[in-house]
Design an enzyme around this catalytic site. Structure first.
Site, PDB file in Angstrom:
ATOM      1  N   ASP A  43       3.642  20.162   6.454  1.00  0.00           N
ATOM      2  CA  ASP A  43       4.722  20.262   7.709  1.00  0.00           C
ATOM      3  C   ASP A  43       5.315  21.392   8.043  1.00  0.00           C
ATOM      4  O   ASP A  43       6.234  21.899   7.482  1.00  0.00           O
ATOM      5  CB  ASP A  43       5.784  19.020   7.586  1.00  0.00           C
ATOM      6  CG  ASP A  43       6.512  18.633   8.780  1.00  0.00           C
ATOM      7  OD1 ASP A  43       7.636  17.828   8.936  1.00  0.00           O
ATOM      8  OD2 ASP A  43       5.927  18.963   9.820  1.00  0.00           O
TER       9      ASP A  43
ATOM     10  N   LYS B  94       8.232  12.047   9.143  1.00  0.00           N
ATOM     11  CA  LYS B  94       9.000  13.235   9.208  1.00  0.00           C
ATOM     12  C   LYS B  94      10.581  13.193   8.898  1.00  0.00           C
ATOM     13  O   LYS B  94      11.137  14.432   8.603  1.00  0.00           O
ATOM     14  CB  LYS B  94       9.171  13.250  11.103  1.00  0.00           C
ATOM     15  CG  LYS B  94       9.601  14.569  11.472  1.00  0.00           C
ATOM     16  CD  LYS B  94       9.042  15.917  11.256  1.00  0.00           C
ATOM     17  CE  LYS B  94       7.654  16.016  12.206  1.00  0.00           C
ATOM     18  NZ  LYS B  94       6.883  17.178  12.125  1.00  0.00           N
TER      19      LYS B  94
ATOM     20  N   LYS C   3      12.906  21.372  22.284  1.00  0.00           N
ATOM     21  CA  LYS C   3      13.533  20.499  21.499  1.00  0.00           C
ATOM     22  C   LYS C   3      14.977  20.952  21.405  1.00  0.00           C
ATOM     23  O   LYS C   3      15.025  22.371  21.095  1.00  0.00           O
ATOM     24  CB  LYS C   3      12.900  20.495  19.999  1.00  0.00           C
ATOM     25  CG  LYS C   3      13.465  19.781  19.147  1.00  0.00           C
ATOM     26  CD  LYS C   3      13.037  19.770  17.681  1.00  0.00           C
ATOM     27  CE  LYS C   3      13.314  21.175  17.271  1.00  0.00           C
ATOM     28  NZ  LYS C   3      12.565  21.496  16.228  1.00  0.00           N
TER      29      LYS C   3
ATOM     30  N   LYS D 168       7.539  22.739   5.342  1.00  0.00           N
ATOM     31  CA  LYS D 168       8.793  21.939   4.961  1.00  0.00           C
ATOM     32  C   LYS D 168       8.759  21.442   3.425  1.00  0.00           C
ATOM     33  O   LYS D 168       9.629  21.609   2.588  1.00  0.00           O
ATOM     34  CB  LYS D 168       9.215  20.802   5.713  1.00  0.00           C
ATOM     35  CG  LYS D 168       9.459  21.327   7.241  1.00  0.00           C
ATOM     36  CD  LYS D 168      10.038  20.092   8.005  1.00  0.00           C
ATOM     37  CE  LYS D 168      10.276  20.335   9.523  1.00  0.00           C
ATOM     38  NZ  LYS D 168       8.973  20.280  10.173  1.00  0.00           N
TER      39      LYS D 168
HETATM   40  N1  LIG Z   1       7.511  22.793  16.217  1.00  0.00           N
HETATM   41  C1  LIG Z   1       6.326  22.134  16.079  1.00  0.00           C
HETATM   42  O1  LIG Z   1       5.653  21.975  17.089  1.00  0.00           O
HETATM   43  C2  LIG Z   1       6.112  21.464  14.856  1.00  0.00           C
HETATM   44  C3  LIG Z   1       6.805  21.847  13.670  1.00  0.00           C
HETATM   45  C4  LIG Z   1       6.492  20.968  12.445  1.00  0.00           C
HETATM   46  C5  LIG Z   1       5.316  20.077  12.395  1.00  0.00           C
HETATM   47  N2  LIG Z   1       4.837  19.869  13.682  1.00  0.00           N
HETATM   48  C6  LIG Z   1       3.684  18.811  13.631  1.00  0.00           C
HETATM   49  O2  LIG Z   1       2.255  19.498  14.005  1.00  0.00           O
HETATM   50  C7  LIG Z   1       1.604  18.446  14.577  1.00  0.00           C
HETATM   51  C8  LIG Z   1       1.327  18.695  16.137  1.00  0.00           C
HETATM   52  O3  LIG Z   1       2.445  18.955  16.827  1.00  0.00           O
HETATM   53  P1  LIG Z   1       2.115  19.256  18.447  1.00  0.00           P
HETATM   54  O4  LIG Z   1       3.562  19.451  19.134  1.00  0.00           O
HETATM   55  O5  LIG Z   1       1.064  19.980  18.599  1.00  0.00           O
HETATM   56  O6  LIG Z   1       1.762  17.783  18.830  1.00  0.00           O
HETATM   57  P2  LIG Z   1       0.727  16.985  19.699  1.00  0.00           P
HETATM   58  O7  LIG Z   1       1.063  15.724  19.557  1.00  0.00           O
HETATM   59  O8  LIG Z   1       0.917  18.126  21.106  1.00  0.00           O
HETATM   60  O9  LIG Z   1      -0.727  17.639  19.417  1.00  0.00           O
HETATM   61  C9  LIG Z   1      -1.514  16.711  18.275  1.00  0.00           C
HETATM   62  C10 LIG Z   1      -2.799  16.555  18.977  1.00  0.00           C
HETATM   63  O10 LIG Z   1      -3.477  15.898  17.808  1.00  0.00           O
HETATM   64  C11 LIG Z   1      -4.491  15.009  18.494  1.00  0.00           C
HETATM   65  N3  LIG Z   1      -4.792  13.948  17.315  1.00  0.00           N
HETATM   66  C12 LIG Z   1      -4.190  13.049  16.967  1.00  0.00           C
HETATM   67  N4  LIG Z   1      -4.825  12.355  16.064  1.00  0.00           N
HETATM   68  C13 LIG Z   1      -5.970  12.960  15.759  1.00  0.00           C
HETATM   69  C14 LIG Z   1      -7.263  12.971  14.779  1.00  0.00           C
HETATM   70  N5  LIG Z   1      -7.452  11.952  14.016  1.00  0.00           N
HETATM   71  N6  LIG Z   1      -8.106  13.728  15.085  1.00  0.00           N
HETATM   72  C15 LIG Z   1      -7.943  14.962  16.064  1.00  0.00           C
HETATM   73  N7  LIG Z   1      -7.102  15.163  16.760  1.00  0.00           N
HETATM   74  C16 LIG Z   1      -5.994  14.158  16.890  1.00  0.00           C
HETATM   75  C17 LIG Z   1      -3.886  14.305  19.755  1.00  0.00           C
HETATM   76  O11 LIG Z   1      -4.573  13.996  20.532  1.00  0.00           O
HETATM   77  C18 LIG Z   1      -2.983  15.793  20.253  1.00  0.00           C
HETATM   78  O12 LIG Z   1      -3.784  16.431  21.055  1.00  0.00           O
HETATM   79  C19 LIG Z   1       2.765  17.336  14.763  1.00  0.00           C
HETATM   80  O13 LIG Z   1       2.339  16.311  13.551  1.00  0.00           O
HETATM   81  C20 LIG Z   1       3.941  17.598  14.549  1.00  0.00           C
HETATM   82  O14 LIG Z   1       4.893  16.871  13.638  1.00  0.00           O
HETATM   83  C21 LIG Z   1       5.105  20.301  14.811  1.00  0.00           C
HETATM   84  O1  LIG Z   2      10.712  22.180  11.885  1.00  0.00           O
HETATM   85  P1  LIG Z   2      11.808  21.580  12.351  1.00  0.00           P
HETATM   86  O2  LIG Z   2      12.087  22.000  13.721  1.00  0.00           O
HETATM   87  O3  LIG Z   2      12.920  21.317  11.324  1.00  0.00           O
HETATM   88  O4  LIG Z   2      11.446  20.168  12.670  1.00  0.00           O
HETATM   89  C1  LIG Z   2      10.817  19.611  14.067  1.00  0.00           C
HETATM   90  C2  LIG Z   2      11.456  18.423  14.344  1.00  0.00           C
HETATM   91  O5  LIG Z   2      12.937  18.817  14.552  1.00  0.00           O
HETATM   92  C3  LIG Z   2      10.913  17.786  15.310  1.00  0.00           C
HETATM   93  O6  LIG Z   2      11.602  16.422  15.764  1.00  0.00           O
HETATM   94  C4  LIG Z   2       9.477  17.476  15.261  1.00  0.00           C
HETATM   95  O7  LIG Z   2       8.964  16.807  16.450  1.00  0.00           O
HETATM   96  C5  LIG Z   2       8.759  18.507  14.624  1.00  0.00           C
HETATM   97  O8  LIG Z   2       7.313  18.314  14.558  1.00  0.00           O
HETATM   98  C6  LIG Z   2       9.218  19.578  13.869  1.00  0.00           C
HETATM   99  O9  LIG Z   2       9.070  18.825  12.707  1.00  0.00           O
END
Ligand SMILES: NC(=O)c1ccc[n+]([C@@H]2O[C@H](COP(=O)([O-])OP(=O)(O)OC[C@H]3O[C@@H](n4cnc5c(N)ncnc54)[C@H](O)[C@@H]3O)[C@@H](O)[C@H]2O)c1
Ligand SMILES: O=P([O-])([O-])O[C@@H]1[C@@H](O)[C@H](O)[C@@H](O)[C@H](O)[C@@H]1O
Length: 548
Positions: free
Chosen positions: A326, A375, A416, A489
Site C-alpha cells: 500500500d 484499507k 482527496k 504503509k
Molecule cells: N494516492 C493513491 O493514489 C494511492 C495511495 C495508496 C494506495 N493506492 C492504491 O493504488 C491502487 C490504484 O489506485 P488508483 O487511484 O490508480 O485506482 P484506479 O481504480 O484508478 O486504478 C486501478 C486500475 O486497476 C484496474 N484493475 C482492477 N483489477 C485488476 C486486475 N485484476 N488486473 C488488472 N487491472 C485491474 C482497474 O480497471 C483500474 O484501471 C488502489 O488499490 C489504491 O488503493 C493509491
Molecule cells: O496514503 P494515504 O493518503 O494515507 O491513503 C490514501 C487514502 O487516504 C485514500 O482514501 C485511498 O483511496 C488511497 O488509496 C490512499 O490509501
C-alpha cells in the site's frame, strides 16, 4: 510477434540504451574498491547489544559486524509492468515519465509548467555526503547519485488492465492531468493498450464490473493464468530488449484472502491451490506468483494481503524480491511523521481521527465494505512502533484511540480531502489539538512512489553482501524488501486477518521488528545505500562545530 504481444502495453524509449551514469563523487578509503564493473566495500556495522542483568539493570555492549558489499555498476535497461496500468496511478505515472523524458512544458492557468519528479525521494531529494573540509559546510548531493541507479526516463512501461481503454482514453477517464499536458502526450498514450488481465469478481467491488472488458481467457486452474502472465512478462522483456522487469500492483484494492491451512500456508500448497483453481487465491497473488517464478521483483501498492504465507515462502525459495503493502502517499505519510514528532517530543498523543473523502475510482472501489476493510487496516497502522517504544508515556498495551473513515464523493475526483485531528496530553493536564486539512491530489502523490519503488527494488537486485573475511560467495538480501518501507504503509499480512489495532507495518522478514517512523525508514534506506560505498551512516552530531 507473439499473439498478444502486439497489444503489449510497452512503449520503448526509442530503443536508446540507458545513458551511463557519471559519478558525482568517489569515496577515498582503503575499504572501497572501484572497478569498471563493481564497487566493493568493506563495512563495519556498529550496533549496541543489550542484555538485562539479574539485578534488572540493562547492560549495553557496543557490537561490530563486518560485511563485504558488492554493487554491480552497470545500469540495466529496465521494464516496468504495472497491474492496473489503465488506472489513475497507472496513466499518471506513464504520462509523467513521457513528459519528463521529452522535457515537456505546458500552459496552465497559473503559467507554464515544466515536467519534474517532485514527490520522488530518489529523484527529488538530497542526502548529506559529508562536510567541506575547508569550510565545514554540509555537502548535499541528489539521492539518485548515491549509487548507480536507473533513471525513470529510461524505464520502459507496460502492464495489464481489466479495462481495455488505451492509455489516452484512460488518462481522460482518470481526469488527473491538465488538458494541455494530455494533448502533448496523447499520441504516445493512445498507442499503449493494456494487456488483458485476470478478473475474479469476488475480490474487488461489484461496482468495478463494468470496466472488466479486457480479460485473459481461461481460468486460474491448471495454471492457465499464471502461465499466461509469465509469458506476458517474458514477451515484454524480449520485445523491448530489456535486462530486467519489475512488476508492480497498482490495480484495485482487493478484499483480504482468508488464510487457509493446506491452501495458502506454504509455497507448495499455494502452487497446488492455483493449479486446482482454488477460489481463495486472489488475482494479486496470482500475479505475485507469476512474477516470483519469472524472477521479476513484485511490489504490492495496495493494502490487501497479496503475500499470503505461501507467497512469501515461494519468494524465499526462489530468492526473489517482494515488497509491500500500500503506497504511503498523503494522509498516512503525514501521520507517520507527525506521530513520530509528537511522541519523540514527549507529548502523549491520545487520539487520532483520520477522515478522508475522494471521488476517483479507487474511492469508488473502497466504497464497498470488504475493500474498505483492507484499507482501514493499512491506514490504522503506522503508530504502533512509536507508541510501543515510549514506555514513559504509554503503559504496556496502551495506545491512542485511532479511527479511519473514507467516503466516496465523486465530485472531488482525484483531489482527496484528508481531515485529521490529533489530540494529545501535554504538561500539567493541558491538551493540544492539531487539526489538519490536507488536499492530496492522490495520483500525483502516488506516481512518484511507483517510480521510487521500481528504482530502489531494481537497485537492490544489484547489491550483494557476504560476511567479511569468509570465503563464501556473495548473496542477496532477504526476499522481503523492508528497505522499501518509506514508500509503503503496511505489511503483507501473513497472519489471520488482523483486528484494526493489531500491529502491521511495511513488509519485514518474519520475526524482525517493525518500523513505521518515517524518519527512521528514510534513514535506513539512505544508510544502507551509503554502506554500499563504504560510508558511515548519516549522523548529525556535528562535533566539529561543537568545539571538538
Ligand atoms: N494516492 C493513491 O493514489 C494511492 C495511495 C495508496 C494506495 N493506492 C492504491 O493504488 C491502487 C490504484 O489506485 P488508483 O487511484 O490508480 O485506482 P484506479 O481504480 O484508478 O486504478 C486501478 C486500475 O486497476 C484496474 N484493475 C482492477 N483489477 C485488476 C486486475 N485484476 N488486473 C488488472 N487491472 C485491474 C482497474 O480497471 C483500474 O484501471 C488502489 O488499490 C489504491 O488503493 C493509491
Ligand atoms: O496514503 P494515504 O493518503 O494515507 O491513503 C490514501 C487514502 O487516504 C485514500 O482514501 C485511498 O483511496 C488511497 O488509496 C490512499 O490509501
Amino acid at each position: 510477434m507473439a499473439p498478444h504481444a502486439e497489444d503489449s502495453a510497452s512503449f520503448a524509449n526509442g530503443g536508446v540504451a540507458p545513458s551511463p551514469p557519471k559519478d558525482l563523487f568517489v569515496v577515498n578509503s582503503p575499504n572501497v574498491e572501484y572497478t569498471d564493473a563493481e564497487i566493493k566495500s568493506k563495512y563495519t556495522y556498529r550496533t549496541t547489544a543489550v542484555t538485562k542483568g539479574s539485578d534488572g539493570k540493562y547492560v549495553a555492549t557496543p557490537k561490530e559486524t563486518k560485511y563485504d558489499f558488492k554493487v554491480d555498476r552497470k545500469v540495466p535497461k529496465v521494464g516496468v509492468l504495472l497491474v492496473g496500468l489503465g488506472g489513475n496511478n497507472g496513466t499518471t505515472v506513464t504520462a509523467g515519465i513521457l513528459a519528463n523524458r521529452r522535457g515537456l512544458s505546458w500552459a496552465t492557468r497559473t503559467g507554464t509548467q515544466t515536467a519534474n519528479y517532485f514527490g520522488s525521494v530518489v529523484m527529488g531529494s538530497t542526502i548529506k555526503l559529508g562536510t567541506d573540509e575547508k569550510t565545514g559546510q554540509e555537502i548535499n548531493i541528489p539521492f539518485h547519485d548515491l549509487l548507480p541507479m536507473v533513471h525513470p526516463n529510461d524505464m520502459v512501461i507496460g502492464g495489464w488492465d481489466i479495462s481495455g481503454l488505451n492509455l489516452a482514453e484512460a488518462m481522460d477517464r482518470a481526469a488527473v492531468l491538465e488538458p494541455t499536458l494530455k494533448q502533448l502526450v496523447h499520441k504516445e498514450m493512445a498507442a499503449i493498450k493494456p494487456l488483458p488481465s485476470i478478473y475474479y469478481p469476488d475480490f474487488i467491488a461489484a461496482n468495478q464490473e463494468d470496466r472488466a472488458d479486457n480479460l485473459i481467457p481461461g481460468s486460474k486452474a491448471c495454471n492457465e493464468h499464471v502461465e499466461h502472465i509469465r509469458k506476458d512478462i517474458r514477451d515484454f522483456k524480449a520485445a523491448n530488449n530489456l535486462d530486467k522487469v519489475i512488476v508492480q500492483w497498482t490495480a484495485n484494492t482487493e478484499r483480504f484472502a482468508d488464510l487457509i491451512e493446506g491452501v495458502n500456508d506454504t509455497a507448495e500448497n499455494l502452487l497446488k491451490a492455483i493449479e486446482t483453481g482454488h477460489e481463495e487465491v486472489s488475482p494479486s497473488t496470482v500475479f505475485a506468483v507469476a512474477s516470483i517464478l519469472e524472477g521479476a521483483p513484485f511490489i504490492n501498492g495496495s493494502p490487501q494481503n497479496t503475500f499470503v504465507p505461501g507467497a512469501i515462502a515461494l519468494a524465499e525459495k526462489h530468492d526473489a524480491y517482494i515488497g509491500g503493502d500500500d503506497f504511503k502517499s498523503g494522509q498516512t505519510k503525514m501521520k507517520s511523521a507527525l506521530v513520530d514528532f509528537l511522541i519523540s517530543a514527549g507529548i502523549k498523543l491520545t487520539s487520532i481521527a483520520s477522515y478522508n473523502h475522494l471521488g476517483n475510482n479507487d474511492g469508488k472501489n473502497l466504497s464497498s465494505q470488504r475493500q474498505f476493510r483492507s484499507k482501514e487496516i493499512s491506514k490504522s497502522n503506522v503508530v504502533d512502533d512509536m507508541v510501543a517504544a515510549n514506555s514513559v508515556l504509554y503503559k504496556e498495551g496502551e495506545h491512542p484511540d485511532h479511527t479511519v473513515v473514507i467516503k466516496y464523493m465523486p465530485a472531488v475526483g482525484d483531489n482527496k480531502r484528508a481531515l485529521d485531528e490529533y489530540y494529545a496530553e501535554i504538561f500539567m493536564g493541558g491538551h493540544q489539538t492539531i487539526s489538519i486539512f490536507n488536499v492530496c491530489e492522490d495520483s500525483l502523490l502516488a506516481s512518484p512512489l511507483i517510480i521510487d519503488l521500481v528504482i530502489v527494488a531494481e537497485m537492490m537486485t544489484r547489491i550483494q553482501w557476504k560476511a567479511q573475511g569468509e570465503d563464501g560467495k556473495y548473496g542477496n538480501f532477504h526476499s522481503v524488501l523492508s528497505i522499501l518501507s518509506y514508500m509503503l504503509k503496511v505489511s503483507i499480512h501473513s497472519s489471520p486477518v488482523p483486528s484494526t489495532n493489531s500491529a502491521q507495518a511495511p513488509l519485514t522478514p518474519s520475526g524482525t521488528p517493525v518500523i513505521n517512523a518515517l524518519a527512521k525508514q528514510r534513514a535506513a534506506l539512505t544508510n544502507i545505500f551509503r554502506a554500499c560505498v563504504g560510508l558511515e551512516p548519516e549522523n548529525d552530531m556535528t562535533l566539529e562545530h561543537k568545539g571538538l
